[in-house]
Design an enzyme around this catalytic site. Structure first.
Site, mmCIF file in Angstrom:
data_model
loop_
_atom_site.group_PDB
_atom_site.id
_atom_site.type_symbol
_atom_site.label_atom_id
_atom_site.label_comp_id
_atom_site.label_asym_id
_atom_site.label_seq_id
_atom_site.Cartn_x
_atom_site.Cartn_y
_atom_site.Cartn_z
ATOM 1 N N VAL A 1 3.901 -0.614 4.256
ATOM 2 C CA VAL A 1 2.554 -1.018 4.648
ATOM 3 C C VAL A 1 1.979 -1.907 3.549
ATOM 4 O O VAL A 1 2.050 -1.572 2.357
ATOM 5 C CB VAL A 1 1.636 0.201 4.879
ATOM 6 C CG1 VAL A 1 0.253 -0.263 5.340
ATOM 7 C CG2 VAL A 1 2.250 1.145 5.901
ATOM 8 N N ASP B 1 2.610 14.120 13.532
ATOM 9 C CA ASP B 1 2.756 13.947 12.081
ATOM 10 C C ASP B 1 1.381 13.852 11.426
ATOM 11 O O ASP B 1 1.144 13.008 10.561
ATOM 12 C CB ASP B 1 3.589 12.705 11.778
ATOM 13 C CG ASP B 1 4.061 12.672 10.321
ATOM 14 O OD1 ASP B 1 4.177 13.753 9.719
ATOM 15 O OD2 ASP B 1 4.311 11.571 9.802
ATOM 16 N N ILE C 1 0.820 -1.200 0.000
ATOM 17 C CA ILE C 1 0.000 0.000 0.000
ATOM 18 C C ILE C 1 0.856 1.254 0.000
ATOM 19 O O ILE C 1 0.593 2.230 -0.705
ATOM 20 C CB ILE C 1 -0.938 0.034 1.238
ATOM 21 C CG1 ILE C 1 -1.883 -1.166 1.229
ATOM 22 C CG2 ILE C 1 -1.728 1.340 1.282
ATOM 23 C CD1 ILE C 1 -2.706 -1.295 2.497
#
Length: 312
Positions: free
Chosen positions: A18, A136, A10
């Site tokens: 990921v 973040d 991903i």
């Protein structure tokens, strides 16, 4: 790990890779986040253990707007200098960056923008109530399901792993960083609220509000729009002098001119989120009570709001 079958990659970022995967035990899709943690002389850094413990404890509450962490696996490399962590999260169809990119040419409905921002602030309020600063927050770290449920992801992970992996300008954007971080001053929970303001503006504009290339350039982009703060507000003991930005003294840009669709309450909220002085910036708890959200349905306001200590 044999119970998870990888389907496709991903994302590949500063904090690892990921993968979309299938959980064979529960017949569901999950997201596997794989991260390498470099051991120090005493073994696994205590900060890593502390943050993972905190991350797991939050999951017991099951907050609707926080991505669910199902499991954690850890394996050492042969030389035991690195520990490979795999975190198993619930799979959500897309992130907010993709959602904005794919929105119709007419833009996102203003009611939908309000709903998205409310859910993000609700998640951040939960994190702050439990002494976690995201640090973040950006559209790539906000997920949105087909049902319109927003899930904040990657909270706490930057703090755990940023010292152990290379960080490049390609994957770590400046665009959502608050002035106190850019100026290398002290910071706390208000850093996340600045990011919320940037995301809110982006939902209306369909493009980022401040697109700097370096810390200085990012500050210049901010001050060219908000105006230069007074000398009394400038942080002390930082490497940047206020005089560096003295050309940005003109009146602030009017958000209503940039975003014709935004209501007056929305302008007021945005201005209070993008305050230079972090002490003047609205907290997440205060933001939830802002008039901008007054027509959010009561049932939406009550869903999963609070903290693991029972605050409502």
């Amino acid at each position: 790990m044999e119970n998870y079958v990888q389907v496709t990659e991903i994302a590949n970022g500063a904090y690892g890779r990921v993968y979309k995967a299938r959980d064979l035990n529960h017949n569901r899709l999950v997201a596997l986040k794989k991260i390498a943690v470099i051991n120090d002389e005493q073994g696994i850094p205590i900060s890593t253990i502390r943050e993972i413990t905190s991350l797991k404890s939050l999951q017991s509450f099951g907050h609707q707007n926080i991505v669910r962490l199902y499991d954690i696996f850890a394996n050492y490399t042969v030389d035991r200098r690195t520990m490979d962590l795999t975190l198993v999260f619930e799979h959500v169809e897309q992130d907010l960056q993709t959602y904005i990119r794919n929105c119709p040419s007419a833009g996102i409905d203003t009611r939908k923008i309000k709903d998205i921002i409310y859910q993000i602030v609700n998640a951040i309020d939960f994190l702050h109530a439990n002494r976690i600063v995201h640090r973040d927050l950006k559209p790539q770290n906000v997920l949105i399901s087909r049902q319109g449920i927003v899930k904040v992801a990657d909270f706490g992970l930057a703090k755990v792993f940023c010292e152990n992996v290379p960080i490049t300008s390609v994957v770590v954007t400046l665009w959502y960083r608050c002035p106190e971080v850019l100026l290398q001053s002290t910071y706390a929970t208000p850093v996340d609220m600045w990011s919320v303001g940037c995301i809110m503006a982006e939902l209306y504009l369909r493009e980022p509000l401040f697109c700097g290339q370096t810390d200085i350039d990012q500050l210049q982009k901010i001050f060219s729009m908000t105006g230069l703060p007074d000398e009394s507000e400038w942080p002390v003991n930082i490497p940047f002098s206020r005089s560096t930005f003295c050309q940005y003294t003109r009146r602030p840009v009017q958000y209503s001119e940039m975003m014709p669709e935004i209501c007056q309450d929305g302008v007021d909220l945005l201005q209070k989120l993008l305050k230079f002085n972090p002490k003047e910036r609205l907290t997440a708890e205060e933001s939830l009570q802002h008039p901008y959200f007054q027509d959010v349905l009561p049932s939406e306001k009550s869903d999963n709001h609070g903290d693991v200590n029972g605050r409502q």
